[in-house]
Motif scaffolding. Structure first.
Motif, PDB file in Angstrom:
ATOM      1  N   GLY A  32       0.808  -1.210   0.000  1.00 30.42           N
ATOM      2  CA  GLY A  32       0.000   0.000   0.000  1.00 30.42           C
ATOM      3  C   GLY A  32       0.843   1.262   0.000  1.00 30.42           C
ATOM      4  N   LEU A  33       2.170   1.106   0.011  1.00 35.44           N
ATOM      5  CA  LEU A  33       3.077   2.249   0.091  1.00 35.44           C
ATOM      6  C   LEU A  33       4.068   2.315  -1.066  1.00 35.44           C
ATOM      7  N   VAL A  34       4.016   1.332  -1.946  1.00 31.56           N
ATOM      8  CA  VAL A  34       4.986   1.314  -3.040  1.00 31.56           C
ATOM      9  C   VAL A  34       4.786   2.527  -3.946  1.00 31.56           C
ATOM     10  N   SER A  35       5.883   3.150  -4.337  1.00 29.80           N
ATOM     11  CA  SER A  35       5.812   4.330  -5.195  1.00 29.80           C
ATOM     12  C   SER A  35       5.713   3.911  -6.653  1.00 29.80           C
ATOM     13  N   ALA A  36       5.260   4.833  -7.476  1.00 29.64           N
ATOM     14  CA  ALA A  36       5.164   4.558  -8.909  1.00 29.64           C
ATOM     15  C   ALA A  36       6.546   4.267  -9.487  1.00 29.64           C
ATOM     16  N   GLU A  37       7.578   4.917  -8.931  1.00 31.61           N
ATOM     17  CA  GLU A  37       8.946   4.707  -9.421  1.00 31.61           C
ATOM     18  C   GLU A  37       9.460   3.311  -9.036  1.00 31.61           C
ATOM     19  N   ARG A  38       9.082   2.853  -7.873  1.00 35.69           N
ATOM     20  CA  ARG A  38       9.547   1.556  -7.386  1.00 35.69           C
ATOM     21  C   ARG A  38       8.760   0.398  -8.005  1.00 35.69           C
ATOM     22  N   LEU A  39       7.577   0.660  -8.485  1.00 44.45           N
ATOM     23  CA  LEU A  39       6.666  -0.371  -8.973  1.00 44.45           C
ATOM     24  C   LEU A  39       7.305  -1.306 -10.008  1.00 44.45           C
ATOM     25  N   PRO A  40       8.006  -0.798 -11.054  1.00 47.29           N
ATOM     26  CA  PRO A  40       8.592  -1.721 -12.042  1.00 47.29           C
ATOM     27  C   PRO A  40       9.574  -2.712 -11.427  1.00 47.29           C
ATOM     28  N   GLU A  41      10.357  -2.280 -10.431  1.00 49.04           N
ATOM     29  CA  GLU A  41      11.311  -3.183  -9.785  1.00 49.04           C
ATOM     30  C   GLU A  41      10.590  -4.289  -9.018  1.00 49.04           C
ATOM     31  N   VAL A  42       9.514  -3.908  -8.352  1.00 50.03           N
ATOM     32  CA  VAL A  42       8.749  -4.880  -7.572  1.00 50.03           C
ATOM     33  C   VAL A  42       8.097  -5.903  -8.498  1.00 50.03           C
ATOM     34  N   VAL A  43       7.511  -5.438  -9.577  1.00 47.53           N
ATOM     35  CA  VAL A  43       6.879  -6.349 -10.544  1.00 47.53           C
ATOM     36  C   VAL A  43       7.921  -7.257 -11.172  1.00 47.53           C
ATOM     37  N   ASN A  44       9.110  -6.707 -11.449  1.00 44.70           N
ATOM     38  CA  ASN A  44      10.187  -7.512 -12.033  1.00 44.70           C
ATOM     39  C   ASN A  44      10.622  -8.622 -11.086  1.00 44.70           C
ATOM     40  N   ALA A  45      10.679  -8.318  -9.788  1.00 48.06           N
ATOM     41  CA  ALA A  45      11.049  -9.344  -8.807  1.00 48.06           C
ATOM     42  C   ALA A  45      10.027 -10.477  -8.810  1.00 48.06           C
ATOM     43  N   ALA A  46       8.743 -10.125  -8.855  1.00 45.39           N
ATOM     44  CA  ALA A  46       7.696 -11.144  -8.893  1.00 45.39           C
ATOM     45  C   ALA A  46       7.807 -11.999 -10.152  1.00 45.39           C
ATOM     46  N   THR A  47       8.154 -11.361 -11.262  1.00 40.78           N
ATOM     47  CA  THR A  47       8.311 -12.079 -12.532  1.00 40.78           C
ATOM     48  C   THR A  47       9.488 -13.044 -12.472  1.00 40.78           C
ATOM     49  N   GLN A  48      10.592 -12.586 -11.888  1.00 42.41           N
ATOM     50  CA  GLN A  48      11.770 -13.451 -11.783  1.00 42.41           C
ATOM     51  C   GLN A  48      11.520 -14.634 -10.854  1.00 42.41           C
ATOM     52  N   LEU A  49      10.815 -14.398  -9.759  1.00 40.98           N
ATOM     53  CA  LEU A  49      10.484 -15.496  -8.852  1.00 40.98           C
ATOM     54  C   LEU A  49       9.620 -16.534  -9.565  1.00 40.98           C
ATOM     55  N   ALA A  50       8.616 -16.073 -10.294  1.00 40.02           N
ATOM     56  CA  ALA A  50       7.746 -17.001 -11.028  1.00 40.02           C
ATOM     57  C   ALA A  50       8.532 -17.772 -12.080  1.00 40.02           C
ATOM     58  N   GLY A  51       9.429 -17.088 -12.773  1.00 40.41           N
ATOM     59  CA  GLY A  51      10.248 -17.759 -13.788  1.00 40.41           C
ATOM     60  C   GLY A  51      11.151 -18.823 -13.183  1.00 40.41           C
ATOM     61  N   TYR A  52      11.757 -18.512 -12.055  1.00 39.24           N
ATOM     62  CA  TYR A  52      12.611 -19.482 -11.354  1.00 39.24           C
ATOM     63  C   TYR A  52      11.801 -20.719 -10.966  1.00 39.24           C
ATOM     64  N   LEU A  53      10.617 -20.505 -10.379  1.00 40.51           N
ATOM     65  CA  LEU A  53       9.804 -21.636  -9.931  1.00 40.51           C
ATOM     66  C   LEU A  53       9.251 -22.445 -11.107  1.00 40.51           C
ATOM     67  N   TYR A  54       8.969 -21.766 -12.208  1.00 44.00           N
ATOM     68  CA  TYR A  54       8.550 -22.485 -13.423  1.00 44.00           C
ATOM     69  C   TYR A  54       9.655 -23.435 -13.877  1.00 44.00           C
TER      70      TYR A  54
END
Length: 455
Positions: free
Chosen positions: A179-201
């Motif tokens: 609820g506090l993530v900034s618009a600037e930080r958002l791409p990094e956070v989404v990228n981390a989620a993408t990398q985690l999903a890719g690793y688990l795949y």
């Protein structure tokens, strides 16, 4: 009520200590609309538990999170993809939720978890030995963060060497829900989620050649049998890595901080380890690792006389409901003798009760027991106050530096934390410890019965 000039959930003081805010919300507006958004904070025990039962009105689907632009009020970041998103486990509704739960329950049932107790204790011991310097331990990075995710990785079938990277991806991913993530930080956070999903795949794909007796193997077999598709299997793994580590890390650190502030309680628990489980239940109630969970409003309705439009979002504040005096008398006081000790909402309630609750309780019990057994006193460190992760979603420490006076039997040979005691003030204690080439901390010498050392 939808607004109040003295309520600001994003103020740093309310992030660090949300409980005065929660009390104000419960009293003034238990279903509070965050200004400029369609998010509502639900804070009272009555309304939180009511919302949990009204599953037709309030879906578990995570359809949006708050993001903060550079200027103006927070905005909603769409997580639903116009209804195309796939929801699993905690964010799924029945019947999908029950189907997913049955897939992971065999791995997380209490009987199987109990067989892991020696492995958990051994790993906790390793972490302690690697990070305790004889006087201090940074409890969060040394143990609270590492122990839970290592055990989750073990249950899934992931290499221990990957745990540090998994920890980074996991915490960055759940930051999206803060609820506090900034618009600037958002791409990094989404990228981390993408990398985690890719690793688990990739790990799921690799397990297909020879499915093991672990959760990866279970999901491969379910996929082969047509019970779930690959995307659902990966999303289940993502959620277990994220939530499994996050909640238990919060419990282990939160309970240690409460103990560090209460030396009398420490001694009581040292003398009677049977009090550790009830203490952990009160820790869960007082400092719920997840401050709350999201719900999606499926149709126009009301909650506590507050009108809610379809498409709105609720944040059910576990941390506030668990301190509601209507449910818990003297709610801000730790009382390990409460008759309703386990009725808190820290692990959710009903069909969505946390599948990993038994593992979380066991890990925390082992970690706290070890801390108490290895110490004769634990305190917060002067000049290094505890730091919290900034979030509306989790209640987890970012750092917690503990000062530990070790028990004599747990002193390590390499310790030399204080200057030598002058020869004229040495005694049998100093001589005994010298045999092991140790120089005892001053706090230990304080307990020596010899008068010269008590001067």
């Amino acid at each position: 009520m939808t607004a109040s000039t003295d309520i600001n959930p994003f103020a740093i003081t309310n992030i660090e200590n949300p409980y005065p805010l929660y009390a104000s919300l419960r009293q003034k507006c238990p279903a509070y609309r965050v200004p400029g958004t369609n998010f509502y904070l639900v804070s009272s025990w009555k309304l939180v538990t009511e919302a949990l039962t009204r599953t037709e009105d309030f879906s578990s689907h995570l359809t949006g999170v708050l993001v903060h632009p550079a200027e103006g009020p927070p905005v909603t970041f769409d997580m639903d993809g116009n209804g195309q998103a796939i929801h699993v486990l905690a964010t799924a509704d029945d019947p999908s939720h029950q189907r997913h739960r049955k897939l992971v329950l065999p791995t997380l049932v209490a009987k199987r978890i109990r067989t892991m107790e020696p492995a958990i204790a051994d790993y906790a011991e390793r972490l302690w030995n690697n990070h305790f310097d004889g006087r201090h331990i940074e409890w969060v990075s040394a143990l609270a963060d590492r122990l839970p995710l290592q055990m989750v990785a073990h249950l899934i079938g992931l290499p221990e060497a990957d745990v540090p990277q998994l920890l980074t991806w996991s915490y960055d991913s759940t930051e999206l829900l803060s609820g506090l993530v900034s618009a600037e930080r958002l791409p990094e956070v989404v990228n981390a989620a993408t990398q985690l999903a890719g690793y688990l795949y990739n790990k799921l794909e690799a397990a297909q050649a020879a499915p093991g007796e672990n959760l990866l193997g279970d999901l491969v077999r379910a996929n082969t049998n047509g019970d779930i598709d690959t995307t659902v299997a990966v999303l289940i793994l993502v959620q277990l890595v994220g939530a499994g580590g996050e909640s238990t890390a919060g419990l282990i650190a939160n309970s240690a901080r409460i103990l560090a502030d209460n030396p009398l309680l420490q001694q009581e628990l040292r003398e009677n380890h049977e009090l550790i489980p009830p203490f952990l239940e009160e820790s869960l109630r007082l400092e719920s690792p997840f401050r709350g969970h999201h719900r999606h409003v499926t149709r126009d309705t009301t909650l506590g006389d507050v009108p809610l439009s379809a498409g709105s979002h609720l944040i059910l504040l576990w941390g506030s409901a668990n301190r509601d005096p209507a449910a818990f008398p003297d709610p801000d006081i730790l009382n390990i003798g409460r008759p309703n000790l386990r009725s808190h909402l820290a692990f959710g309630k009903g069909a969505h009760f946390c599948v990993g609750a038994a593992l979380a309780r066991l890990e925390a019990k082992i970690a706290l027991t070890m801390l108490l057994e290895k110490s004769q006193h634990v305190s917060l460190t002067d000049g290094a106050p505890p730091e919290w992760v900034p979030s509306l979603f989790v209640r987890r420490h970012q750092s917690l530096l503990l000062t530990v006076t070790p028990r004599r039997s747990f002193l390590r040979p390499q310790q030399s934390a204080v200057p030598e005691v002058p020869p004229d003030r040495q005694c049998h204690l100093q001589a005994d410890l010298r045999q092991g080439q140790q120089n005892p901390p001053a706090d230990l010498l304080r307990f020596c019965p010899c008068p010269p050392l008590r001067r």
